[in-house]
Scaffold this motif. Structure first.
Motif, PDB file in Angstrom:
ATOM      1  N   PRO A   1     -20.953  25.488   5.060  1.00 19.71           N
ATOM      2  CA  PRO A   1     -21.314  24.075   4.906  1.00 19.71           C
ATOM      3  C   PRO A   1     -21.464  23.707   3.440  1.00 19.71           C
ATOM      4  CG  PRO A   1     -23.235  25.337   5.551  1.00 19.71           C
ATOM      5  CD  PRO A   1     -22.075  26.294   5.578  1.00 19.71           C
ATOM      6  N   HIS A   2     -21.274  22.437   3.151  1.00 21.23           N
ATOM      7  CA  HIS A   2     -21.461  21.958   1.785  1.00 21.23           C
ATOM      8  C   HIS A   2     -22.911  22.135   1.341  1.00 21.23           C
ATOM      9  CE1 HIS A   2     -20.609  19.149  -1.636  1.00 21.23           C
ATOM     10  NE2 HIS A   2     -21.903  18.904  -1.518  1.00 21.23           N
ATOM     11  N   ARG A   3     -23.834  21.926   2.278  1.00 20.62           N
ATOM     12  CA  ARG A   3     -25.257  21.912   1.918  1.00 20.62           C
ATOM     13  C   ARG A   3     -26.062  22.645   2.978  1.00 20.62           C
ATOM     14  NH1 ARG A   3     -29.127  16.848   2.061  1.00 20.62           N
ATOM     15  NH2 ARG A   3     -27.608  16.289   3.657  1.00 20.62           N
ATOM     16  N   THR A   4     -26.895  23.572   2.528  1.00 24.59           N
ATOM     17  CA  THR A   4     -27.790  24.311   3.417  1.00 24.59           C
ATOM     18  C   THR A   4     -29.204  24.238   2.866  1.00 24.59           C
ATOM     19  OG1 THR A   4     -26.053  25.867   4.057  1.00 24.59           O
ATOM     20  CG2 THR A   4     -28.328  26.543   4.458  1.00 24.59           C
ATOM     21  N   VAL A   5     -30.158  23.900   3.718  1.00 26.04           N
ATOM     22  CA  VAL A   5     -31.566  23.909   3.340  1.00 26.04           C
ATOM     23  C   VAL A   5     -32.203  25.162   3.927  1.00 26.04           C
ATOM     24  CG1 VAL A   5     -33.798  22.733   3.505  1.00 26.04           C
ATOM     25  CG2 VAL A   5     -31.684  21.405   3.241  1.00 26.04           C
ATOM     26  N   VAL A   6     -32.652  26.049   3.052  1.00 28.63           N
ATOM     27  CA  VAL A   6     -33.331  27.271   3.470  1.00 28.63           C
ATOM     28  C   VAL A   6     -34.825  27.029   3.309  1.00 28.63           C
ATOM     29  CG1 VAL A   6     -33.560  29.756   3.155  1.00 28.63           C
ATOM     30  CG2 VAL A   6     -31.365  28.640   2.677  1.00 28.63           C
ATOM     31  N   HIS A   7     -35.517  26.921   4.427  1.00 30.99           N
ATOM     32  CA  HIS A   7     -36.926  26.529   4.390  1.00 30.99           C
ATOM     33  C   HIS A   7     -37.818  27.683   3.952  1.00 30.99           C
ATOM     34  CE1 HIS A   7     -36.474  22.545   6.279  1.00 30.99           C
ATOM     35  NE2 HIS A   7     -35.412  23.094   6.845  1.00 30.99           N
ATOM     36  N   ALA A   8     -38.945  27.310   3.370  1.00 25.64           N
ATOM     37  CA  ALA A   8     -39.914  28.299   2.921  1.00 25.64           C
ATOM     38  C   ALA A   8     -40.433  29.104   4.099  1.00 25.64           C
ATOM     39  CB  ALA A   8     -41.077  27.607   2.208  1.00 25.64           C
ATOM     40  N   THR A   9     -40.715  30.359   3.858  1.00 28.43           N
ATOM     41  CA  THR A   9     -41.254  31.207   4.911  1.00 28.43           C
ATOM     42  C   THR A   9     -42.712  30.864   5.211  1.00 28.43           C
ATOM     43  OG1 THR A   9     -41.756  32.852   3.215  1.00 28.43           O
ATOM     44  CG2 THR A   9     -39.689  33.113   4.420  1.00 28.43           C
ATOM     45  N   ASP A  10     -43.406  30.271   4.261  1.00 24.89           N
ATOM     46  CA  ASP A  10     -44.800  29.843   4.459  1.00 24.89           C
ATOM     47  C   ASP A  10     -44.902  28.412   3.957  1.00 24.89           C
ATOM     48  OD1 ASP A  10     -47.539  29.382   4.455  1.00 24.89           O
ATOM     49  OD2 ASP A  10     -48.031  31.439   3.877  1.00 24.89           O
ATOM     50  N   ARG A  11     -44.664  27.445   4.845  1.00 24.80           N
ATOM     51  CA  ARG A  11     -44.603  26.040   4.460  1.00 24.80           C
ATOM     52  C   ARG A  11     -45.940  25.549   3.895  1.00 24.80           C
ATOM     53  NH1 ARG A  11     -46.050  21.662   7.081  1.00 24.80           N
ATOM     54  NH2 ARG A  11     -46.482  22.886   8.939  1.00 24.80           N
ATOM     55  N   ALA A  12     -47.040  25.907   4.521  1.00 22.85           N
ATOM     56  CA  ALA A  12     -48.343  25.445   4.058  1.00 22.85           C
ATOM     57  C   ALA A  12     -48.635  25.951   2.648  1.00 22.85           C
ATOM     58  CB  ALA A  12     -49.435  25.891   5.024  1.00 22.85           C
ATOM     59  N   ARG A  13     -48.281  27.195   2.401  1.00 19.74           N
ATOM     60  CA  ARG A  13     -48.524  27.762   1.073  1.00 19.74           C
ATOM     61  C   ARG A  13     -47.658  27.051   0.026  1.00 19.74           C
ATOM     62  NH1 ARG A  13     -47.420  34.076  -0.674  1.00 19.74           N
ATOM     63  NH2 ARG A  13     -48.235  33.918  -2.798  1.00 19.74           N
TER      64      ARG A  13
END
Length: 511
Positions: free
Chosen positions: A332-344
């Protein structure tokens, strides 16, 4: 014919310049850097080419309108735009991956059902229906009209029609922030929460405090689509620059303005670094608030009834990667790799003890951009990749420790991006880091802060000052003024400033 000086050659400034020139005015742009485009920079090395600013365009209609209004050649004759498919891939903390189609709200719902489980798509679609109401209520006052004199109506009224959460024997609750929408209306599902909150985080906003009206951000993207440009977004900047030249706009590069000349309470021109004074009937400033304050003390200050400039916004860390090996066709042109600890991640960016360059954000959400564009690579056996993350703004005086910390964080982003490109390290030839200090150098904004788009509600904290400055004859354009940051918003600010100068205070916005 009025003489108009424009300070800066960013996208908002050039949009205003082209429109003003078509209206018959003589326009001269003074840019302290050696080139145009502002944040839409480009780095070229060893045959690789990288965008250093936004890599995609939303709401291309803004620039289509500019080209229609300023000449015979439409936008698509000047820039090769294409809708990317899928619009984005999301890699969530638990490893779940979903591809969201471009400009298809129904398709997004189906994709979420398929990957997150039955019902996820319906919840998201119901949310987007409510987001459409917020869009319909705010589109004109926040994007197409000058900021209302009674802007507090926008500040006090929440346009998002939140759903009441009924609780046994307790008072019902309604979402007032983006995070509360995720909790109350999306059921607190962690992946839907990450998907929603990313739209705020990517723009430097804390989803825990961003008003519910920020629902317009996913609505805009998923309704109107996501576009890439052959040659990168720098090609869009070049097209706007060339349109300005065609309309006889004059550009002076490496021409720093050190003072806005005021005469009889009105902006009357600018003084350049070499002492030259350029007279003008109007001055349009496409600069950050702190820069404007240095050019004309008092111009950027606001009275009690005016919107104050936003401050304390984060910046961006960008890592440019040159890879050996061909780009996979299915990438894909764009990939969002999310944080493993969003709150942190949110705490480190926006908490009581926000991250600093010496104590950087850990495990940041990273956007991986892999353009299928021959201009980005030396040949078909190589690939150019860009990583981008929201990070704290740079300190006033970066030291060796802060620079080393940014290098460490860049390495962390590369490691995190391996969730999207598993063989990334094996293919890596070299990388370059573009830090907040580089953004500060390019834009003049303190710490390299990046402006967010204007949003309603939140007591006006997410609005930007209007385009008419307190000094008569002085106007502000670009991301730090109404309607805020982002490529579409920059183009809209240029249209508003041109309208205010050409038609005067009675200008009511585009039709």
């Amino acid at each position: 014919m009025a003489r108009i000086v424009v300070i800066g050659a960013g996208m908002g400034a050039m949009t205003a310049a082209a429109r003003l020139a078509v209206a018959g005015h003589r326009v001269v742009v003074h840019e302290r850097a050696a080139t145009y485009g502002g944040v839409l920079g480009r780095v070229e090395r060893d045959g690789f080419g990288f965008d250093t600013g936004p890599s995609v365009l939303h709401l291309p209609a803004v620039y289509r309108d500019l080209f229609v209004k300023t000449g015979k050649q439409p936008l698509e004759d000047c820039v090769e735009l294409s809708q990317i498919e899928p619009a984005v891939r999301h890699v969530f903390a638990d490893g779940t991956t979903t591809d969201l189609p471009n400009a298809s709200r129904g398709g997004v719902g189906e994709a979420l059902d398929a990957t997150l489980g039955a019902g996820a798509g319906a919840r998201w679609s119901a949310f987007m229906n409510r987001a459409r109401e917020a869009w319909d209520r705010t589109r004109r006052p926040l994007l197409e009209e000058p900021l209302w004199p009674n802007w507090r109506v926008l500040a006090e009224r929440e346009p998002y029609p939140s759903v009441a959460e009924k609780r046994l024997l307790r008072r019902e609750r309604r979402a007032t922030t983006l995070a509360e929408i995720a909790a109350f209306e999306l059921g607190g599902e962690p992946r839907l929460t990450a998907l929603l909150e990313h739209f705020a985080l990517a723009r430097g906003l804390d989803p825990r405090t961003a008003p519910a009206s920020a629902a317009v951000l996913p609505y805009m993207e998923q309704t109107f689509g996501t576009w890439a440009a052959h040659g990168g977004m720098r090609a869009l900047a070049t097209a706007v620059y060339e349109r300005c030249l065609a309309r006889k706009v004059e550009f002076a590069f490496a021409s720093a303005v050190v003072r806005i000349v005021e005469k009889d309470g009105r902006a009357a021109g600018v003084e350049l670094a070499d002492g030259t004074v350029v007279d003008a009937d109007f001055v349009v400033a496409g600069v950050a608030p702190d820069v404007l304050a240095r050019l004309l003390p008092g111009a950027g200050t606001r009275g009690a009834d005016e919107v104050p400039p936003q401050s304390g916004l984060p910046s961006r860390l960008t890592v440019l990667l040159a890879l050996r090996g061909a780009r996979p066709k299915e990438a894909p042109h764009r990939t969002v790799v999310h944080a493993t600890d969003r709150a942190r991640e949110l705490d480190s960016l926006f908490g009581d003890r926000p991250a600093t360059p010496t104590r950087p954000t850990s495990a940041a959400t990273v956007t991986v951009t892999r353009p299928d564009d021959s201009t980005s690579r030396p040949d078909a056996d190589h690939e150019a990749v860009t990583l981008t993350a929201t990070v704290p703004a740079a300190p006033d005086s970066p030291d060796e420790a802060s620079r080393e910390a940014l290098a460490v964080q860049a390495e962390s982003l590369i490691t995190h991006a391996e969730r999207a490109i598993p063989d990334l390290r094996d293919r890596l030839l070299w990388h370059e880091v573009r830090a907040p200090a580089d953004i500060a150098e390019a834009t003049g904004a303190d710490g390299g802060s990046v402006p967010a788009p204007s949003l309603a509600a939140a007591d006006g904290r997410r609005l930007h000052p209007g385009n008419s400055a307190r000094v008569e004859g002085l106007f502000t354009v670009g991301g730090w003024s109404h309607p805020g940051g982002g490529l579409p918003h920059a183009g809209m600010s240029g249209a508003l400033v041109a309208g205010l100068i050409v038609e005067g205070p009675e200008f009511q916005g585009s039709q």
